[in-house]
Design a protein around this motif. Structure first.
Motif, PDB file in Angstrom:
ATOM      1  N   ILE A  56       0.852  -1.188   0.000  1.00  0.00           N
ATOM      2  CA  ILE A  56       0.000   0.000   0.000  1.00  0.00           C
ATOM      3  C   ILE A  56       0.887   1.237   0.000  1.00  0.00           C
ATOM      4  O   ILE A  56       2.055   1.191   0.391  1.00  0.00           O
ATOM      5  CB  ILE A  56      -0.961   0.029   1.207  1.00  0.00           C
ATOM      6  CG1 ILE A  56      -0.173   0.049   2.526  1.00  0.00           C
ATOM      7  CG2 ILE A  56      -1.922  -1.128   1.176  1.00  0.00           C
ATOM      8  CD1 ILE A  56      -1.061   0.232   3.746  1.00  0.00           C
ATOM      9  N   THR A  57       0.319   2.337  -0.455  1.00  0.00           N
ATOM     10  CA  THR A  57       1.052   3.600  -0.560  1.00  0.00           C
ATOM     11  C   THR A  57       0.879   4.426   0.706  1.00  0.00           C
ATOM     12  O   THR A  57      -0.209   4.474   1.290  1.00  0.00           O
ATOM     13  CB  THR A  57       0.525   4.412  -1.761  1.00  0.00           C
ATOM     14  OG1 THR A  57       0.645   3.630  -2.936  1.00  0.00           O
ATOM     15  CG2 THR A  57       1.310   5.703  -1.937  1.00  0.00           C
ATOM     16  N   THR A  58       1.945   5.080   1.133  1.00  0.00           N
ATOM     17  CA  THR A  58       1.856   6.090   2.189  1.00  0.00           C
ATOM     18  C   THR A  58       2.175   7.445   1.571  1.00  0.00           C
ATOM     19  O   THR A  58       3.050   7.554   0.710  1.00  0.00           O
ATOM     20  CB  THR A  58       2.828   5.806   3.347  1.00  0.00           C
ATOM     21  OG1 THR A  58       4.178   5.782   2.856  1.00  0.00           O
ATOM     22  CG2 THR A  58       2.519   4.478   3.998  1.00  0.00           C
ATOM     23  N   HIS A  59       1.464   8.457   1.991  1.00  0.00           N
ATOM     24  CA  HIS A  59       1.628   9.786   1.401  1.00  0.00           C
ATOM     25  C   HIS A  59       1.477  10.840   2.496  1.00  0.00           C
ATOM     26  O   HIS A  59       0.432  10.927   3.149  1.00  0.00           O
ATOM     27  CB  HIS A  59       0.572  10.004   0.311  1.00  0.00           C
ATOM     28  CG  HIS A  59       0.683  11.312  -0.396  1.00  0.00           C
ATOM     29  ND1 HIS A  59      -0.330  11.841  -1.160  1.00  0.00           N
ATOM     30  CD2 HIS A  59       1.707  12.211  -0.469  1.00  0.00           C
ATOM     31  CE1 HIS A  59       0.044  13.007  -1.673  1.00  0.00           C
ATOM     32  NE2 HIS A  59       1.272  13.249  -1.258  1.00  0.00           N
ATOM     33  N   LYS A  60       2.527  11.599   2.699  1.00  0.00           N
ATOM     34  CA  LYS A  60       2.527  12.630   3.734  1.00  0.00           C
ATOM     35  C   LYS A  60       3.282  13.846   3.216  1.00  0.00           C
ATOM     36  O   LYS A  60       4.207  13.710   2.412  1.00  0.00           O
ATOM     37  CB  LYS A  60       3.190  12.101   5.009  1.00  0.00           C
ATOM     38  CG  LYS A  60       3.101  13.023   6.206  1.00  0.00           C
ATOM     39  CD  LYS A  60       3.729  12.372   7.450  1.00  0.00           C
ATOM     40  CE  LYS A  60       3.650  13.306   8.645  1.00  0.00           C
ATOM     41  NZ  LYS A  60       4.260  12.711   9.848  1.00  0.00           N
ATOM     42  N   PHE A  61       2.862  15.027   3.643  1.00  0.00           N
ATOM     43  CA  PHE A  61       3.585  16.233   3.228  1.00  0.00           C
ATOM     44  C   PHE A  61       3.583  17.263   4.357  1.00  0.00           C
ATOM     45  O   PHE A  61       2.760  17.203   5.286  1.00  0.00           O
ATOM     46  CB  PHE A  61       2.979  16.830   1.955  1.00  0.00           C
ATOM     47  CG  PHE A  61       1.582  17.374   2.129  1.00  0.00           C
ATOM     48  CD1 PHE A  61       1.362  18.685   2.525  1.00  0.00           C
ATOM     49  CD2 PHE A  61       0.482  16.565   1.880  1.00  0.00           C
ATOM     50  CE1 PHE A  61       0.085  19.189   2.681  1.00  0.00           C
ATOM     51  CE2 PHE A  61      -0.806  17.050   2.041  1.00  0.00           C
ATOM     52  CZ  PHE A  61      -1.013  18.373   2.432  1.00  0.00           C
ATOM     53  N   MET A  62       4.510  18.196   4.255  1.00  0.00           N
ATOM     54  CA  MET A  62       4.596  19.289   5.217  1.00  0.00           C
ATOM     55  C   MET A  62       4.821  20.591   4.470  1.00  0.00           C
ATOM     56  O   MET A  62       5.624  20.661   3.541  1.00  0.00           O
ATOM     57  CB  MET A  62       5.748  19.067   6.217  1.00  0.00           C
ATOM     58  CG  MET A  62       5.931  20.226   7.194  1.00  0.00           C
ATOM     59  SD  MET A  62       7.383  20.007   8.269  1.00  0.00           S
ATOM     60  CE  MET A  62       6.800  18.702   9.322  1.00  0.00           C
ATOM     61  N   VAL A  63       4.068  21.609   4.875  1.00  0.00           N
ATOM     62  CA  VAL A  63       4.232  22.952   4.309  1.00  0.00           C
ATOM     63  C   VAL A  63       4.448  23.923   5.454  1.00  0.00           C
ATOM     64  O   VAL A  63       3.697  23.917   6.437  1.00  0.00           O
ATOM     65  CB  VAL A  63       2.999  23.371   3.484  1.00  0.00           C
ATOM     66  CG1 VAL A  63       3.110  24.838   3.051  1.00  0.00           C
ATOM     67  CG2 VAL A  63       2.843  22.472   2.259  1.00  0.00           C
ATOM     68  N   ILE A  64       5.479  24.742   5.343  1.00  0.00           N
ATOM     69  CA  ILE A  64       5.767  25.771   6.344  1.00  0.00           C
ATOM     70  C   ILE A  64       5.526  27.125   5.690  1.00  0.00           C
ATOM     71  O   ILE A  64       6.142  27.454   4.668  1.00  0.00           O
ATOM     72  CB  ILE A  64       7.211  25.666   6.850  1.00  0.00           C
ATOM     73  CG1 ILE A  64       7.452  24.280   7.452  1.00  0.00           C
ATOM     74  CG2 ILE A  64       7.496  26.754   7.887  1.00  0.00           C
ATOM     75  CD1 ILE A  64       8.889  23.965   7.737  1.00  0.00           C
ATOM     76  N   ALA A  65       4.599  27.880   6.269  1.00  0.00           N
ATOM     77  CA  ALA A  65       4.209  29.170   5.699  1.00  0.00           C
ATOM     78  C   ALA A  65       4.364  30.272   6.735  1.00  0.00           C
ATOM     79  O   ALA A  65       4.268  30.024   7.944  1.00  0.00           O
ATOM     80  CB  ALA A  65       2.772  29.111   5.197  1.00  0.00           C
ATOM     81  N   LYS A  66       4.595  31.473   6.248  1.00  0.00           N
ATOM     82  CA  LYS A  66       4.785  32.629   7.139  1.00  0.00           C
ATOM     83  C   LYS A  66       3.739  33.679   6.831  1.00  0.00           C
ATOM     84  O   LYS A  66       3.502  34.019   5.671  1.00  0.00           O
ATOM     85  CB  LYS A  66       6.201  33.213   6.913  1.00  0.00           C
ATOM     86  CG  LYS A  66       6.582  34.324   7.882  1.00  0.00           C
ATOM     87  CD  LYS A  66       8.023  34.755   7.643  1.00  0.00           C
ATOM     88  CE  LYS A  66       8.460  35.814   8.643  1.00  0.00           C
ATOM     89  NZ  LYS A  66       9.853  36.228   8.403  1.00  0.00           N
ATOM     90  N   LYS A  67       3.087  34.162   7.892  1.00  0.00           N
ATOM     91  CA  LYS A  67       2.087  35.212   7.710  1.00  0.00           C
ATOM     92  C   LYS A  67       2.759  36.510   7.295  1.00  0.00           C
ATOM     93  O   LYS A  67       3.744  36.943   7.906  1.00  0.00           O
ATOM     94  CB  LYS A  67       1.305  35.413   9.007  1.00  0.00           C
ATOM     95  CG  LYS A  67       0.191  36.453   8.906  1.00  0.00           C
ATOM     96  CD  LYS A  67      -0.617  36.526  10.185  1.00  0.00           C
ATOM     97  CE  LYS A  67      -1.674  37.601  10.115  1.00  0.00           C
ATOM     98  NZ  LYS A  67      -2.494  37.667  11.353  1.00  0.00           N
TER      99      LYS A  67
END
Length: 349
Positions: free
Chosen positions: A334-345
């Motif tokens: 099976i596939t695993t899918h994860k992501f992270m986004v770091i954003a600045k106001k």
């Protein structure tokens, strides 16, 4: 009378023909979809069903084609004969299709019976079976911790009862844990000085405007506008999420007509930049989990969805498909899918 006989014969032939045509279509589709529940019904004792629906259809058809005066004696006699032929034809078609199906799909029926026995055996004996998983390309805690500072206010939004937050080696003195289950999180976090809270009755974040320096969303639904509201200008939002391809093989089996979305880091970045965030960094990991036995799959399923193991009869087609793939390929993935986004106001108000 000749017209009446022709109509009866045509009705019987059409009924029998449609039954066998649909049987062939259903059987081939069941084979394609690993639908062993379909084939297992041929291992059950035959029972005549749907007679009331057949009677209704027969009456409706007769009303449409009859040339007799409505509600006359002959009309009623022909109606009774039409319904009788319909019920007899349907009963014969069901008997014929049952035994034809037993013959036509003999191999599939036998295979389904064997698969069912093997699945039931695995259900009884499964334990903490081993599985092989690819190493993630990034560590969430290590990355997020780089943004911590002693004088900053941190808020972590999660749904795991504080488990994710408890795994940080160090946290700012003023740290909030926003949980759907705050009582469980308090048991784990409050002795560490972490303030545990939850959402307001309106589903909003429990903070005043521009109160937080760093907001972390861990595998939880979130309101991007609420995140923007509570962050100070120049504050950071970290979105650590599962992508739409996570466990896609399992989801597609349980929900075969699921509308597939494209939830990934690019989509997340777009939604954040649209409301005034600047993207600082992003990561994405697509990996695999490999199982070499059905017992290992069951142990994994029990950890993420226990009811699909406890009520396995409802999901037996899924386990049959898994077992067939293990027999063919010697593993199931099976596939695993994860992501992270770091954003600045943005600081430009």
């Amino acid at each position: 009378m000749e017209y009446y006989i022709v109509i009866l014969v045509a009705y019987a032939i059409i009924l029998l023909g449609m039954k066998f045509v649909f049987l062939e279509i259903e059987g081939r589709q069941a084979r394609k979809m690993s639908n062993i529940r379909y084939f297992l019904k041929y291992d059950e004792k035959f029972g005549y069903r749907n007679q009331f629906s057949v009677i209704f259809v027969a009456i409706l058809c007769y009303v449409i084609v009859s040339l007799e005066t409505t509600f006359s004696t002959m009309w009623f006699l022909q109606l009774i004969g039409f319904v009788a032929v319909g019920v007899i034809s349907d009963a014969l078609s069901q008997v014929g299709s049952y035994y034809y199906g037993c013959f036509r799909f003999k191999k599939d029926i036998q295979e389904s019976k064997i698969l069912k026995i093997e699945i039931e055996e695995a259900i009884k004996n499964h334990g903490d079976e081993l599985m092989q998983q690819t190493i993630p390309s990034y560590d969430s805690h290590q990355i997020i911790q780089q943004y911590f500072q002693e004088d900053k206010h941190l808020a972590v939004v999660s749904v795991d009862g504080g488990e994710f937050t408890s795994q940080f080696q160090e946290l700012p003195p003023i740290t909030y844990s926003v949980e759907l289950n705050p009582s469980k999180a308090r048991e784990k976090l409050e002795d560490k000085g972490i303030k545990v809270t939850t959402f307001t009755s309106q589903g909003k974040m429990p903070f005043k405007d521009e109160k937080i320096d760093i907001a972390v969303n861990e595998l939880s639904n979130y309101d991007k506008f609420e995140m923007y509201r509570i962050l100070k200008p120049g504050g950071y939002l970290v979105v650590d999420q599962l992508g739409s391809d996570n466990y896609k093989e399992i989801i597609n089996m349980f929900i075969p007509f699921k509308i597939k979305g494209q939830w990934n880091k690019e989509a997340c970045q777009t939604t954040l930049t649209d409301i005034g965030f600047d993207i600082v960094d992003s990561y994405e990991d697509i990996g695999r989990i490999r199982f070499t036995s059905l017992s290992a799959v069951l142990a994994f399923m029990k950890s993420i969805s226990p009811e699909r193991v406890e009520r396995y009869e409802q999901f037996i087609n899924f386990y049959a498909d898994v077992l067939k793939k293990i027999k063919k390929n010697h593993f199931y993935e099976i596939t695993t899918h994860k992501f992270m986004v770091i954003a600045k106001k943005s600081t430009n108000e």
